[in-house]
Enzyme design. Structure first.
Site, PDB file in Angstrom:
ATOM      1  N   GLN A  93       0.814  -1.211   0.000  1.00 44.04           N
ATOM      2  CA  GLN A  93       0.000   0.000   0.000  1.00 44.04           C
ATOM      3  C   GLN A  93       0.844   1.255   0.000  1.00 44.04           C
ATOM      4  OE1 GLN A  93      -1.444   0.716   4.430  1.00 44.04           O
ATOM      5  NE2 GLN A  93      -1.555  -1.478   3.945  1.00 44.04           N
ATOM      6  N   HIS A  95       0.101   5.730   0.949  1.00 47.08           N
ATOM      7  CA  HIS A  95      -0.834   6.720   1.486  1.00 47.08           C
ATOM      8  C   HIS A  95      -0.626   8.060   0.788  1.00 47.08           C
ATOM      9  CE1 HIS A  95      -1.603   3.715   4.444  1.00 47.08           C
ATOM     10  NE2 HIS A  95      -0.426   3.831   5.021  1.00 47.08           N
ATOM     11  N   GLU A 128       2.932   7.803   8.771  1.00 48.65           N
ATOM     12  CA  GLU A 128       2.781   6.976   9.971  1.00 48.65           C
ATOM     13  C   GLU A 128       4.126   6.543  10.533  1.00 48.65           C
ATOM     14  OE1 GLU A 128       0.189   4.107   8.162  1.00 48.65           O
ATOM     15  OE2 GLU A 128       1.811   2.672   7.839  1.00 48.65           O
ATOM     16  N   HIS A 258       4.822   0.313   1.033  1.00 51.09           N
ATOM     17  CA  HIS A 258       5.224  -0.545   2.143  1.00 51.09           C
ATOM     18  C   HIS A 258       4.192  -1.648   2.349  1.00 51.09           C
ATOM     19  CE1 HIS A 258       2.412   2.345   3.863  1.00 51.09           C
ATOM     20  NE2 HIS A 258       2.204   1.517   4.875  1.00 51.09           N
ATOM     21  N   ARG A 277      -4.307   0.600  -2.225  1.00 50.58           N
ATOM     22  CA  ARG A 277      -3.739  -0.747  -2.211  1.00 50.58           C
ATOM     23  C   ARG A 277      -3.274  -1.173  -3.596  1.00 50.58           C
ATOM     24  NH1 ARG A 277      -8.306  -0.505   0.855  1.00 50.58           N
ATOM     25  NH2 ARG A 277      -7.997  -0.835   3.096  1.00 50.58           N
TER      26      ARG A 277
END
Length: 395
Positions: A93, A95, A128, A258, A277
């Site tokens: 995936q 982001h 994140e 990642h 994804r």
């Protein structure tokens, strides 16, 4: 200070045992992949016996969040704190950054896209940080193109040779983009057999003892057994393998490809659930949107070492404005001031600690698996007792 009740997420890749045991609850056969503490509308935390956290924050945002946080992020927590426990690999995936998230969310809102089919559940970016509680395995970010070419070289599979050709023609970010695009598009266009042949070639090379990276071929073989024919299995040849040991942390920026493979960790991120994804999942895959979002520059994983506030407390400073993570370990001999400001979430990791503040000298007790919300106007926070606690806060 208010104790919170988190929200479990039963994604199929999660362990049925790890998080329930950590929280002190009885495991069932149902997986608990993640446990959320925060105010994201997808799974808001509950105040212990008194409604949802977002409703509580909306009642007095200036006091609970602080004027600075409200001005920068609006009347909600700017971060989301999670426990994560993959027992099998989760999706490959990426982001979005802030501009992509805002544009994508507005586009899907205007088009009336079904919530279950959306890429953008909110208008926020999702950088994140993951802090390992056990050994934590992942792949993250693109390898140097020449190293990726070395791993593809000699694989007796047409797809591998095509990807190698792209990297040899341009050992740069453009070659990486061409090779990764070739892989994802081939897999999406009915090329499962080509993907399986490449994974089988990695397995054969591993068995022969002639692998240029036994670790990478092992990852490819493992992924292929979990997701046969999925192009994400072969993507590991292009990505950096990562092992985090307990207490180590890694930052994944927006645009960073990642996948988390196994382990148990604390995750801290911007207050978003936007996930694009590329594979390794039965959920919706959107290859064109993924390709538009990726940062193609090869770089090693971003490991973040703690900056020590004192001998008990380290702060993991992520290169974003939305969050920072502090971890304190006390041995019962000290009463310590905990760094930080603004609204904070404290999550017990081990033992039992007393948490007090200027505004609440009686405080609360935080044991393993318990989480407490500390309002912006609580002032200085102090810890005492024996145990370890993680704190999510704003820089």
């Amino acid at each position: 200070m208010r104790l919170l009740v988190g929200s479990p997420r039963d994604y199929a890749w999660g362990s049925a045992m790890v998080i329930p045991r950590f929280l002190g609850s009885t495991p069932t056969e149902r997986p608990v992949a993640e446990h959320w503490f925060g105010a994201h509308p997808s799974a808001p935390s509950m105040l212990d016996g008194d409604g949802e956290l977002p409703t509580y924050l909306a009642g007095d945002p200036e006091r609970l969040l602080g004027a600075d946080v409200v001005a920068r992020f609006g009347p909600t927590l700017p971060y989301l704190l999670k426990l994560i426990a993959p027992v099998r690999p989760l999706s490959l995936q990426v982001h979005p950054d802030l501009s992509q998230a805002r544009a994508g969310h507005e586009r899907e809102e205007s088009a009336g896209v079904d919530p279950l089919l959306r890429n953008y559940t909110d208008a926020n970016h999702k950088p994140e940080l993951v802090y390992a509680l056990t050994n934590f395995e992942a792949v993250s970010g693109f390898r140097a193109p020449r190293r990726a070419a070395e791993l593809l070289d000699g694989l007796d599979a047409p797809l591998a040779r095509e990807m190698l050709g792209h990297l040899q023609a341009s050992p740069t970010a453009s070659g990486v983009r061409a090779a990764f695009t070739q892989l994802l598009v081939s897999g999406a266009d009915g090329g499962a057999s080509a993907v399986e042949a490449t994974a089988a070639a990695c397995a054969a090379r591993l068995r022969s003892g002639r692998s240029p990276s036994a670790r990478t071929d092992t990852i490819v073989t493992h992924l292929a057994s979990a997701y046969p024919g999925d192009p994400g299995t072969v993507a590991a040849l292009l990505l950096n393998p990562v092992t985090l040991h307990p207490g180590e942390a890694m930052f994944v920026p927006a645009g960073g490809v990642h996948a988390y493979l196994s382990g148990f960790a604390v995750e801290l991120m911007a207050n978003s659930d936007n996930v694009l994804r590329a594979g390794l999942t039965p959920k919706r895959v959107d290859i064109p949107e993924v390709l538009e979002t990726i940062d193609w520059v090869a770089a090693p994983p971003i490991r973040i070492a703690p900056e020590m506030f004192d001998e008990c407390t380290g702060v993991y400073y992520a290169p974003v404005d939305d969050f920072e993570l502090s971890v304190a370990t006390l041995d019962g001999q000290h009463d310590r001031r905990f760094p930080g400001r603004g609204p904070r979430l404290l999550l017990g990791l081990d033992g039992e600690l007393s948490v007090t503040s200027d505004a609440d000298p009686d405080g609360v007790t935080v044991a393993r698996g318990q989480c407490v919300f500390v309002a912006a106007d609580e002032g200085t926070v102090r810890l005492s007792g024996t145990g370890r606690v993680a704190q999510a806060g704003v820089p």
